[in-house]
Design an enzyme around this catalytic site. Structure first.
Site, short mmCIF file in Angstrom:
data_model
loop_
_atom_site.label_atom_id
_atom_site.label_comp_id
_atom_site.label_asym_id
_atom_site.label_seq_id
_atom_site.Cartn_x
_atom_site.Cartn_y
_atom_site.Cartn_z
N ASP A 201 0.85 -1.19 0.00
CA ASP A 201 0.00 0.00 0.00
C ASP A 201 0.89 1.25 0.00
OD1 ASP A 201 -2.91 1.07 0.62
OD2 ASP A 201 -1.50 2.22 1.87
N ILE A 202 0.54 2.22 -0.84
CA ILE A 202 1.30 3.48 -0.87
C ILE A 202 0.90 4.30 0.35
CG2 ILE A 202 1.75 5.61 -2.16
CD1 ILE A 202 1.08 4.08 -4.73
N GLU A 244 -4.74 2.25 -4.20
CA GLU A 244 -3.28 2.36 -4.11
C GLU A 244 -2.65 1.07 -3.59
OE1 GLU A 244 -4.84 4.18 -0.21
OE2 GLU A 244 -5.51 3.90 -2.28
#
Length: 333
Positions: A201-202, A244
């Site tokens: 996950d960003i 994301e």
């Protein structure tokens, strides 16, 4: 009707091969009166040299000629890719059944005995030209079908690719990832070699979108995906899980191997200069790692394990990778 035939005949070329000048002149005169174009050749050797270059529509071939006879000429023509489709009609004074059989065995489509009848000869010539046209048309139609089938196959493959690909990042989409996950599970069932999953996950992606806009968010997603492709192995499968989040499928890879991959991509993202609108963005990722080594475990549960490890990484301060085994060991304790 005769005028229509003459118009068609003007585009037809017939090669006449005979060592007799009289026969050449007679046949040439008959054919030219019917508006056929002709090439008169006096030897078999010349015929073999010129036929591939001239590509006549039909060849009238004598049998008894010096140096090389008509049978051998026909045989060689039928064994050459450039002349194999040109119909050959023997015109010869040899009229025994065995002579005709030899002619057909050599590849001729017809056999006319001398002295020949003008009207019959023209009728046979037109018949075999019509058959050649039909074969040529059938070949063209088959080639067109092959071309169209190839185009359809390419279009189908393109649609399959589109259906399986995330349009923004050009990585596998969620549906394609599920297909790969099921395939890896089946392979594990056969060879008992575990595979690893990494859910990524960003960090603070919502803040990036809110601060700099969705175009900037797309820029980050695309460049992050490119870095993932650059810093993973050919056998690794990477896809956009949603928003994301990205999922890595690492075939026949242990937890230790997965951790190496996770740290490699994490560092690549951490050190990459994300420049957008002349602003340097701070981008990092958090990753959760799990090992699929139990066939009874569902794919969704395996992804959930990676997600739990990812969540723990977020709780610990982000920009790190965490093994699900840490959670499992904590639960055991």
């Amino acid at each position: 009707m005769r005028e229509q035939n003459n118009m068609v005949n003007r585009s037809v070329t017939i090669m006449i091969v005979d060592d007799s000048r009289d026969n050449l002149e007679l046949l040439s005169t008959i054919l030219k009166k019917e508006s056929f174009r002709t090439h008169s050749i006096s030897s078999g050797i010349q015929a073999l040299e010129l036929a591939p270059k001239l590509r006549p529509d039909l060849i009238l071939l004598d049998i008894m000629m010096p140096e090389i006879d008509g049978y051998e000429v026909c045989y060689q023509l039928k064994n050459s890719p450039k002349t194999v489709d040109i119909p050959v009609i023997f015109i010869s004074s040899k009229n025994k059944p065995d002579d005709k059989i030899l002619g057909f065995d050599a590849g001729a489509v017809d056999y006319i005995t001398k002295p020949f009848h003008r009207a019959e000869t023209l009728s046979r010539i037109r018949t075999h030209l019509a058959l050649k046209d039909a074969r040529d048309e059938l070949h063209r139609a088959n080639q067109e079908i092959i071309i169209q089938n190839k185009k359809l196959e390419m279009a189908y493959q393109e649609l399959q690719t589109i259906a399986r690909t995330d349009s923004l990042t050009q990585l596998s989409n969620r549906g394609d990832l599920y297909r790969h996950l099921e395939a890896e599970k089946s392979r594990f069932g056969r060879n008992q070699k575990p595979f690893s999953l990494i859910l990524c996950d960003i960090d603070n992606f919502k803040k990036i979108n809110d601060t700099y806009g969705h175009d900037c968010g797309d820029y980050v997603l695309v460049h992050t995906a490119n870095l993932f492709k650059k810093h993973t192995r050919l056998q690794d499968i990477i896809g956009r899980w949603g928003g994301e989040e990205f999922l890595f499928i690492l075939p026949e890879t242990s937890t230790a191997g997965a951790e190496i991959v996770a740290e490699k991509v994490r560092e690549a993202i951490d050190y990459f200069p994300f420049m957008y609108d002349e602003k340097l963005l701070k981008v990092s990722i958090t990753l959760g790692i799990t090992l699929y080594d139990n066939f009874e475990l569902s794919i969704d549960d395996a992804v959930k394990q990676a997600d739990e490890a990812l969540y723990l990484g977020k709780m610990r301060g982000k920009n790190r990778s965490v093994l699900y085994s840490e959670i499992r060991n904590t639960l055991k304790d």
